[in-house]
Design a protein around this motif. Structure first.
Motif, PDB file in Angstrom:
ATOM      1  N   TYR A 222       0.795  -1.216   0.000  1.00 48.21           N
ATOM      2  CA  TYR A 222       0.000   0.000   0.000  1.00 48.21           C
ATOM      3  C   TYR A 222       0.834   1.275   0.000  1.00 48.21           C
ATOM      4  CZ  TYR A 222      -4.162  -2.768   1.154  1.00 48.21           C
ATOM      5  OH  TYR A 222      -5.209  -3.662   1.129  1.00 48.21           O
ATOM      6  N   TYR A 223       2.139   1.157   0.141  1.00 48.82           N
ATOM      7  CA  TYR A 223       2.940   2.381   0.297  1.00 48.82           C
ATOM      8  C   TYR A 223       4.242   2.337  -0.498  1.00 48.82           C
ATOM      9  CZ  TYR A 223       4.644   6.579   2.668  1.00 48.82           C
ATOM     10  OH  TYR A 223       5.090   7.849   2.951  1.00 48.82           O
ATOM     11  N   THR A 224       5.163   1.468  -0.121  1.00 52.98           N
ATOM     12  CA  THR A 224       6.513   1.525  -0.672  1.00 52.98           C
ATOM     13  C   THR A 224       6.563   1.205  -2.163  1.00 52.98           C
ATOM     14  OG1 THR A 224       7.351   0.840   1.498  1.00 52.98           O
ATOM     15  CG2 THR A 224       8.867   0.699  -0.374  1.00 52.98           C
ATOM     16  N   ILE A 225       6.007   0.062  -2.562  1.00 54.52           N
ATOM     17  CA  ILE A 225       6.107  -0.376  -3.960  1.00 54.52           C
ATOM     18  C   ILE A 225       5.434   0.605  -4.919  1.00 54.52           C
ATOM     19  CG2 ILE A 225       5.442  -2.181  -5.588  1.00 54.52           C
ATOM     20  CD1 ILE A 225       5.889  -4.215  -3.354  1.00 54.52           C
ATOM     21  N   PRO A 226       4.172   0.991  -4.702  1.00 55.72           N
ATOM     22  CA  PRO A 226       3.559   1.942  -5.649  1.00 55.72           C
ATOM     23  C   PRO A 226       4.247   3.292  -5.674  1.00 55.72           C
ATOM     24  CG  PRO A 226       2.116   1.545  -3.765  1.00 55.72           C
ATOM     25  CD  PRO A 226       3.193   0.536  -3.684  1.00 55.72           C
ATOM     26  N   ALA A 276       1.480  10.277   0.243  1.00 51.92           N
ATOM     27  CA  ALA A 276       2.695   9.847   0.950  1.00 51.92           C
ATOM     28  C   ALA A 276       2.792  10.487   2.327  1.00 51.92           C
ATOM     29  CB  ALA A 276       3.924  10.189   0.111  1.00 51.92           C
ATOM     30  N   ILE A 277       2.462  11.756   2.422  1.00 46.97           N
ATOM     31  CA  ILE A 277       2.541  12.458   3.706  1.00 46.97           C
ATOM     32  C   ILE A 277       1.478  11.950   4.670  1.00 46.97           C
ATOM     33  CG2 ILE A 277       2.226  14.713   4.806  1.00 46.97           C
ATOM     34  CD1 ILE A 277       3.446  15.948   2.264  1.00 46.97           C
ATOM     35  N   CYS A 278       0.270  11.726   4.176  1.00 38.78           N
ATOM     36  CA  CYS A 278      -0.838  11.328   5.055  1.00 38.78           C
ATOM     37  C   CYS A 278      -0.626   9.947   5.677  1.00 38.78           C
ATOM     38  CB  CYS A 278      -2.152  11.359   4.280  1.00 38.78           C
ATOM     39  SG  CYS A 278      -2.780  13.024   3.949  1.00 38.78           S
ATOM     40  N   PHE A 279      -0.014   9.017   4.948  1.00 40.28           N
ATOM     41  CA  PHE A 279       0.095   7.648   5.453  1.00 40.28           C
ATOM     42  C   PHE A 279       1.451   7.323   6.067  1.00 40.28           C
ATOM     43  CE2 PHE A 279      -3.605   7.192   2.737  1.00 40.28           C
ATOM     44  CZ  PHE A 279      -4.406   6.349   3.499  1.00 40.28           C
ATOM     45  N   LEU A 280       2.423   8.205   5.954  1.00 42.96           N
ATOM     46  CA  LEU A 280       3.743   7.930   6.522  1.00 42.96           C
ATOM     47  C   LEU A 280       3.711   7.783   8.045  1.00 42.96           C
ATOM     48  CD1 LEU A 280       6.760   7.542   6.135  1.00 42.96           C
ATOM     49  CD2 LEU A 280       7.014  10.049   6.221  1.00 42.96           C
ATOM     50  N   PRO A 281       3.101   8.704   8.807  1.00 46.46           N
ATOM     51  CA  PRO A 281       3.117   8.540  10.274  1.00 46.46           C
ATOM     52  C   PRO A 281       2.485   7.237  10.740  1.00 46.46           C
ATOM     53  CG  PRO A 281       2.419  10.762   9.682  1.00 46.46           C
ATOM     54  CD  PRO A 281       2.438   9.967   8.408  1.00 46.46           C
ATOM     55  N   SER A 282       1.390   6.830  10.121  1.00 42.99           N
ATOM     56  CA  SER A 282       0.727   5.597  10.519  1.00 42.99           C
ATOM     57  C   SER A 282       1.628   4.392  10.291  1.00 42.99           C
ATOM     58  CB  SER A 282      -0.582   5.438   9.739  1.00 42.99           C
ATOM     59  OG  SER A 282      -1.199   4.204  10.028  1.00 42.99           O
ATOM     60  N   HIS A 283       2.272   4.325   9.127  1.00 48.02           N
ATOM     61  CA  HIS A 283       3.163   3.199   8.841  1.00 48.02           C
ATOM     62  C   HIS A 283       4.376   3.196   9.771  1.00 48.02           C
ATOM     63  CE1 HIS A 283       1.194   1.409   5.405  1.00 48.02           C
ATOM     64  NE2 HIS A 283       1.076   2.575   4.815  1.00 48.02           N
ATOM     65  N   VAL A 284       4.899   4.368  10.067  1.00 52.56           N
ATOM     66  CA  VAL A 284       6.051   4.449  10.972  1.00 52.56           C
ATOM     67  C   VAL A 284       5.676   3.901  12.340  1.00 52.56           C
ATOM     68  CG1 VAL A 284       7.568   6.038  12.227  1.00 52.56           C
ATOM     69  CG2 VAL A 284       7.194   6.341   9.772  1.00 52.56           C
TER      70      VAL A 284
END
Length: 410
Positions: A222-226, A276-284
């Motif tokens: 959902y994040y890195t590959i796309p 990218a900005i919206c989902f970065l904190p959640s994944h971290v």
């Protein structure tokens, strides 16, 4: 702040990650623990307020996007079809998940039952998958329009290809959401002899390894590959634009088309950056918590705030695309003002002027044919050709968010 649960999730109750000595119902503890009532917590008022804004802006913005697409034929092009898919996915998660999830910062327990718990988790994953891979498809479309314009599909072929890709994206996103359907359930915990119910996506009987696997799967798929794919696509686009001819060296018609395609490419890039900005904190947070053996002891105010910020931003992403379009697209801004603010725009006057000018050219051409002369005939041909060029330029690029239909308050 001590933290002693086996695992957590961004959709579980705030108390579950904030207070010690919480246990499963089967292993309930009677040890009193410090507990702050919900009415005394800042997030009890802050998070529902943010979610209310997300709901209002998301419903109005995405609903307006969908309305514009279906009511205006000239808006039905390839980029706008992908944007329609984004709007539908965002509206789906806003309507089905945001109202349900927002209550976890207001109520002690999840009140909606296991079915809505499962659907909430599934629609959240579905929306994320559709969003990120639609952005990837949009980036690919910009690549074809700018780097390989001669190979790009046009007309009905483009429509069929776009619909086919969109359907594949939705099917793939639905398949990626199967773990949420399979694993989500109502988990019972006990705090100070009070039974608390939370919506939890990782069955405890599957162990910590399963939770880690799902977390890393979501981070990659959902994040890195796309995002890496999009980065490569835009790197190639940037290289092509740098090496392309200077605008002054090509004709005016081509200049207009290139500028329109670049503008749409910048719009898509803005969508990607927001995602990218919206989902970065959640994944971290999720990666830190599930892959840090001492996360329970290290959990403090910083991680609690990061978790709340990630929780809110991940849902805020569902309402940001219409706002971004309003800021960067003149056409969408005028449609938005028309439908939501009941305000007519200058595009109507511009369109009327073009129509009257086109009619004048046609009339003059007819007169010249009826009363032929060498001088007037030559002038007629020259002027007609010049005016025709202007009219063609005003129709815009088929790859952009462009529409010249008459706009009025309806």
């Amino acid at each position: 702040m001590e933290f002693s649960t086996e695992s957590t999730n961004e959709n579980e109750s705030a108390l579950f990650t904030e207070y010690p000595n919480i246990s499963l119902l089967d292993n309930a503890t009677t040890t009193p623990v410090p507990y702050v009532d919900y009415e005394d917590r800042l997030e009890t008022y802050l998070v529902p307020t943010i979610f209310a804004l997300i709901f209002i802006i998301g419903v109005l913005g995405n609903g307006c996007l969908i309305l514009i697409f279906f009511r205006h034929r000239t808006m039905r092009n390839v980029p706008n079809t992908y944007i329609l898919s984004l709007a539908v996915a965002d509206l789906l998660v806003i309507v089905t998940t945001v109202p349900l999830t927002s209550v976890i910062y207001v109520l002690n327990s999840w009140p909606w039952g296991e079915t809505l718990c499962t659907l909430s988790e599934f629609f959240k994953d579905l929306s994320i998958g559709v969003s990120v891979y639609t952005l990837t498809a949009l980036s690919g479309d910009r690549f074809m329009a700018i780097v390989c314009p001669l190979r790009k599909f046009h007309g009905k072929s483009a429509t069929r290809t776009t619909i086919f890709i969109t359907v594949l994206i939705w099917l793939f996103a639905a398949a990626c959401g199967i773990p949420a359907i399979h694993g989500s359930y109502i988990r019972k915990i006990v705090i100070n002899k009070e039974v608390i119910s939370i919506c939890y996506p990782f069955p405890t009987e599957f162990g910590k390894t399963y939770a880690q696997g799902i977390v890393i799967f979501r981070f990659l798929v959902y994040y890195t590959i796309p995002l890496l794919l999009i980065a490569v696509i835009y790197a190639v686009i940037a290289q092509h634009l740098i090496c392309s001819p200077v605008i002054g060296e090509i004709n005016q018609n081509a200049q207009r088309q290139i500028k329109a395609r670049r503008k749409v490419a910048v719009t898509v890039l803005a969508f990607v950056a927001i995602f990218a900005i919206c989902f970065l904190p959640s994944h971290v947070f999720m990666l830190w918590f599930y892959f840090n053996d001492n996360a329970e002891e290290d959990y403090n105010d910083f991680w609690h705030i990061l978790r709340m910020v990630g929780f809110c931003l991940s849902f805020a992403n569902s309402c940001t695309n219409p706002v971004a379009l309003y800021c960067v697209s003149d056409v969408f801004r005028k449609h938005f003002n028309r439908y939501l603010l009941c305000r007519s725009s200058s595009i109507s006057r511009h369109h009327t002027y073009d129509k009257s000018r086109e009619m004048t050219v046609t009339t003059q051409s007819t007169i010249y044919r009826r009363y032929p002369s060498k001088r007037f005939g030559n002038q007629s041909i020259k002027r007609n050709a010049a005016e025709t060029t202007v009219i063609l330029q005003d129709t815009g690029d088929e790859n952009g968010l462009i529409d010249h239909e008459k706009m009025s308050c309806m």
